[in-house]
Motif scaffolding. Sequence first.
Motif, PDB file in Angstrom:
ATOM      1  N   ASN A   1       1.101  -1.127   0.160  1.00  8.94           N
ATOM      2  CA  ASN A   1       0.277   0.092  -0.109  1.00  8.94           C
ATOM      3  C   ASN A   1       1.034   1.302   0.007  1.00  8.94           C
ATOM      4  O   ASN A   1       1.739   1.707   0.341  1.00  8.94           O
ATOM      5  CB  ASN A   1      -1.147  -0.026   1.485  1.00  8.94           C
ATOM      6  CG  ASN A   1      -2.200   1.236   1.341  1.00  8.94           C
ATOM      7  OD1 ASN A   1      -1.988   2.368   0.477  1.00  8.94           O
ATOM      8  ND2 ASN A   1      -3.027   0.825   2.142  1.00  8.94           N
TER       9      ASN A   1
ATOM     10  N   ARG B   1      -0.011   4.343   2.142  1.00 11.09           N
ATOM     11  CA  ARG B   1      -0.703   4.534   3.597  1.00 11.09           C
ATOM     12  C   ARG B   1       0.961   4.359   4.070  1.00 11.09           C
ATOM     13  O   ARG B   1       1.304   4.141   4.932  1.00 11.09           O
ATOM     14  CB  ARG B   1      -1.590   3.458   4.020  1.00 11.09           C
ATOM     15  CG  ARG B   1      -2.945   4.255   3.626  1.00 11.09           C
ATOM     16  CD  ARG B   1      -3.804   3.676   4.911  1.00 11.09           C
ATOM     17  NE  ARG B   1      -4.186   3.094   6.162  1.00 11.09           N
ATOM     18  CZ  ARG B   1      -3.986   3.127   7.315  1.00 11.09           C
ATOM     19  NH1 ARG B   1      -3.496   1.520   7.002  1.00 11.09           N
ATOM     20  NH2 ARG B   1      -3.884   3.175   8.359  1.00 11.09           N
TER      21      ARG B   1
ATOM     22  N   ALA C   1      -9.161  -4.384   6.237  1.00  9.86           N
ATOM     23  CA  ALA C   1      -9.661  -3.261   5.195  1.00  9.86           C
ATOM     24  C   ALA C   1      -8.810  -2.118   5.493  1.00  9.86           C
ATOM     25  O   ALA C   1      -8.427  -1.323   5.049  1.00  9.86           O
ATOM     26  CB  ALA C   1     -10.673  -1.912   6.785  1.00  9.86           C
ATOM     27  N   SER C   2      -7.531  -2.434   6.191  1.00 10.47           N
ATOM     28  CA  SER C   2      -6.210  -1.452   6.042  1.00 10.47           C
ATOM     29  C   SER C   2      -7.184  -0.262   6.552  1.00 10.47           C
ATOM     30  O   SER C   2      -6.526   1.061   5.589  1.00 10.47           O
ATOM     31  CB  SER C   2      -5.894  -1.000   5.267  1.00 10.47           C
ATOM     32  OG  SER C   2      -4.981  -2.427   4.127  1.00 10.47           O
ATOM     33  N   GLN C   3      -7.229  -0.091   7.719  1.00  7.86           N
ATOM     34  CA  GLN C   3      -8.050   1.387   8.390  1.00  7.86           C
ATOM     35  C   GLN C   3      -7.506   1.449   9.824  1.00  7.86           C
ATOM     36  O   GLN C   3      -7.940   0.856  10.121  1.00  7.86           O
ATOM     37  CB  GLN C   3      -9.656   1.289   7.827  1.00  7.86           C
ATOM     38  CG  GLN C   3      -9.609   1.663   6.243  1.00  7.86           C
ATOM     39  CD  GLN C   3      -9.160   3.295   5.949  1.00  7.86           C
ATOM     40  OE1 GLN C   3      -9.346   4.124   6.454  1.00  7.86           O
ATOM     41  NE2 GLN C   3      -8.149   3.253   4.968  1.00  7.86           N
TER      42      GLN C   3
ATOM     43  N   SER D   1      -3.295  -2.535  10.437  1.00  6.50           N
ATOM     44  CA  SER D   1      -3.702  -1.530   8.828  1.00  6.50           C
ATOM     45  C   SER D   1      -2.456  -1.784   8.483  1.00  6.50           C
ATOM     46  O   SER D   1      -2.685  -1.420   7.109  1.00  6.50           O
ATOM     47  CB  SER D   1      -4.292  -0.247   9.545  1.00  6.50           C
ATOM     48  OG  SER D   1      -3.960   0.513  10.311  1.00  6.50           O
TER      49      SER D   1
ATOM     50  N   ASP E   1      -5.999   8.609   8.312  1.00  2.00           N
ATOM     51  CA  ASP E   1      -7.251   8.267   7.144  1.00  2.00           C
ATOM     52  C   ASP E   1      -8.340   8.979   7.319  1.00  2.00           C
ATOM     53  O   ASP E   1      -9.183   9.010   6.667  1.00  2.00           O
ATOM     54  CB  ASP E   1      -7.812   7.106   8.188  1.00  2.00           C
ATOM     55  CG  ASP E   1      -5.991   5.752   8.032  1.00  2.00           C
ATOM     56  OD1 ASP E   1      -5.513   5.960   7.049  1.00  2.00           O
ATOM     57  OD2 ASP E   1      -6.173   4.835   8.568  1.00  2.00           O
TER      58      ASP E   1
ATOM     59  N   LYS F   1     -17.846   1.536   0.122  1.00  3.98           N
ATOM     60  CA  LYS F   1     -16.254   1.218  -0.208  1.00  3.98           C
ATOM     61  C   LYS F   1     -15.599   0.730   0.764  1.00  3.98           C
ATOM     62  O   LYS F   1     -14.229   0.217   1.371  1.00  3.98           O
ATOM     63  CB  LYS F   1     -15.804   2.757  -0.138  1.00  3.98           C
ATOM     64  CG  LYS F   1     -15.917   3.685  -0.932  1.00  3.98           C
ATOM     65  CD  LYS F   1     -14.844   4.725  -0.354  1.00  3.98           C
ATOM     66  CE  LYS F   1     -15.442   6.146  -1.904  1.00  3.98           C
ATOM     67  NZ  LYS F   1     -14.370   6.773  -1.737  1.00  3.98           N
TER      68      LYS F   1
ATOM     69  N   ALA G   1      -8.562  -2.189   0.703  1.00  8.23           N
ATOM     70  CA  ALA G   1      -8.178  -0.856   0.430  1.00  8.23           C
ATOM     71  C   ALA G   1      -7.856  -1.272  -1.192  1.00  8.23           C
ATOM     72  O   ALA G   1      -7.843  -0.259  -1.990  1.00  8.23           O
ATOM     73  CB  ALA G   1      -7.220  -0.173   1.288  1.00  8.23           C
TER      74      ALA G   1
END
Length: 662
Positions: free
Chosen positions: A33, A36, A100-102, A322, A424, A591, A595
């Motif tokens: 990613n 991020r 969710a990579s959040q 995440s 985020d 969404k 991610a």
Amino acid sequence: MFLYHGCCLLLSHSYVLSCNGAVPGEPVKKDENSRRGNWGNQIEFVLTSVGYAVGLGNVWRFPYLCYRNGGGAFMLPYFIMLVFCGIPLFFLELSFGQFASQGCLGVWKISPMFKGVGYGMMVVSTYIGIYYNVVICIAFYYFFQSMTNLLPWTYCNNPWNTPDCSGVVGTGHRLNGSLANATTSLVVGVTEVVNRTKRTSPSEEYWKHYVLNISDDIGNFGEVRLPILGCLAISWFVVFLCLIRGVKSSGKVVYFTATFPYVVLTILFIRGITLDGAINGIKYYLTPQWQKVLDAKVWGDAASQIFYSLGCAWGGLITMASYNKFHNNCFRDSIIISITNCATSVYAGFVIFSILGFMAHHLNVPVSEVADHGPGLAFVAYPEALTLLPISPLWSLLFFFMLILLGLGTQFCLLETLVTAIVDEIGTDWIIRNKTVVTLSVAIVGFLLGVPLTTRAGIYWLLLMDNYAASFSLVIISCIMCICIMYIYGHRNYFKDVEMMLGFPPPLFFKVCWRFISPVIISFILIFTVIQYKPITYNDYVYPGWSLAIGFAMALSSVVCIPVYALYKISRSPGATFRERLKNSCRSHPKWGPALQEHRTGRYAPMASEDTVEARPLKEKEELKEEQKEEEKEKERKDEISLTIQGSNGSTNTHNNPNPSA
């Protein structure tokens, strides 16, 4: 050159790997990613999570709970709660954040109405981050004060001591000529210590009258303790420096901060078990009182310790996970980290009680009279025991350095939780590029909010925040999180998500725990916390009612985020009736899901339209593509007919002419 290549290449029957983990001839691995970022490698994530879970509570709370609740018998409910509550909840939060990579706010696209749970986690992390760094700064202060030939809390001949002070070191260790006149403040022998109805140790008076210069009431702030304030600034500055590049920099620091405490613990353990009386302390720590296993209070303490020790519902686990790569095996990580955390608690108990057993032997008193928990163990009982050891400043330096590293490991994740949630949530390119500015801003605000805790009344406020800000509110947050994921979003959906991410479904045991056992245990912890509630006290000081009201307000401030945001979200959701708006607010956001586009497969595969990212079942997606192709063919046929009819001068070839005006 040959040695270099020999070190950097590992030959096997099937492949050749270089030192950086890349296959020769292929490009070096980059962040999955890129927006991020990811952990440099999986070891950094595991060490960071271990540093987050293993904190000061492992040293000053678990050993105390263990001997208070039946010694070795407490281990049985403790490990049962680890298996049925600790590890499942740990795995749930890691998989939630990784999928969710959040951070703790972004993950609630799973059910937008429950985003208040994420805000509650942020509030809890804010409270803990404020007072936790104050504890670290006090450890810094003791660390600096240990850089001397004689620890300042060894004797009772200091200006801050009272006539009730009774030291444990013999009078043969003179400081200066005036020491002979200080007979009222020194203990000539152990007999005098035993005969005193109330003994005040030099370490306790140093802590109360010199370090804190404690006031008589929580409302009497007095002046700021400048040495503590300076150490607080150092503490926040160190945390900021280690997080200046987010997980890229903190991931490198944890190689030291997460591992060196074990080196110190081992050194102190080896030293401790060689002392006279150490075996008595260890026996006191481990001797099982099996009758207490039937006591509900013991099970409640075990469940609470597992829950709070692992850092569940703080938001840190979700945040750290995440930054993992999407297909990382977080199931394996959760088991490794959880067991390491609990094993560290047990190991720390041996270290602490070997020293306390030595102290009890020296004073000729029961171990229970020198055992303590919380700040009393870290800054009173243990420092006093250190004065009895040869080369005591060395052991003091090691002990407080260990406390600093244990605290920093947790503090890194608390600060990163807040920063990640902010970045985020805003999500603009500018704030992602300038994440360091956000980190600095949060650190400055945290420092300013911690200043009141460096006043003469600071210890009262610190304990108030410790007892109320992150108590039953964490239990409520965790319970609602389980209900949302398992029953609102749906357990079948989540099991499929985990299988898509890991390549295998969650084991049946974890499915059962997530749906039934863990929520029941969490509810039990909440009920136990309410039943066992007692108004907070500090030694003989009883907190006034208005301060307890502030404590409850802090506890409720994180919980109230959940219903307030839920009502807000329902009011803003589309629908003609309340039921429709409620249903729409609970439905997953379009969404929600992985991610990165490359991982949005199956039911998360995007529709044919470029600007649509709605997750649709694969079968429905294929049907839509076929329909769209048919529509495009039909449109082309209509265009051909239209162009034929409207051709100039009656010609049927107008649409084939690149220049109609010719």
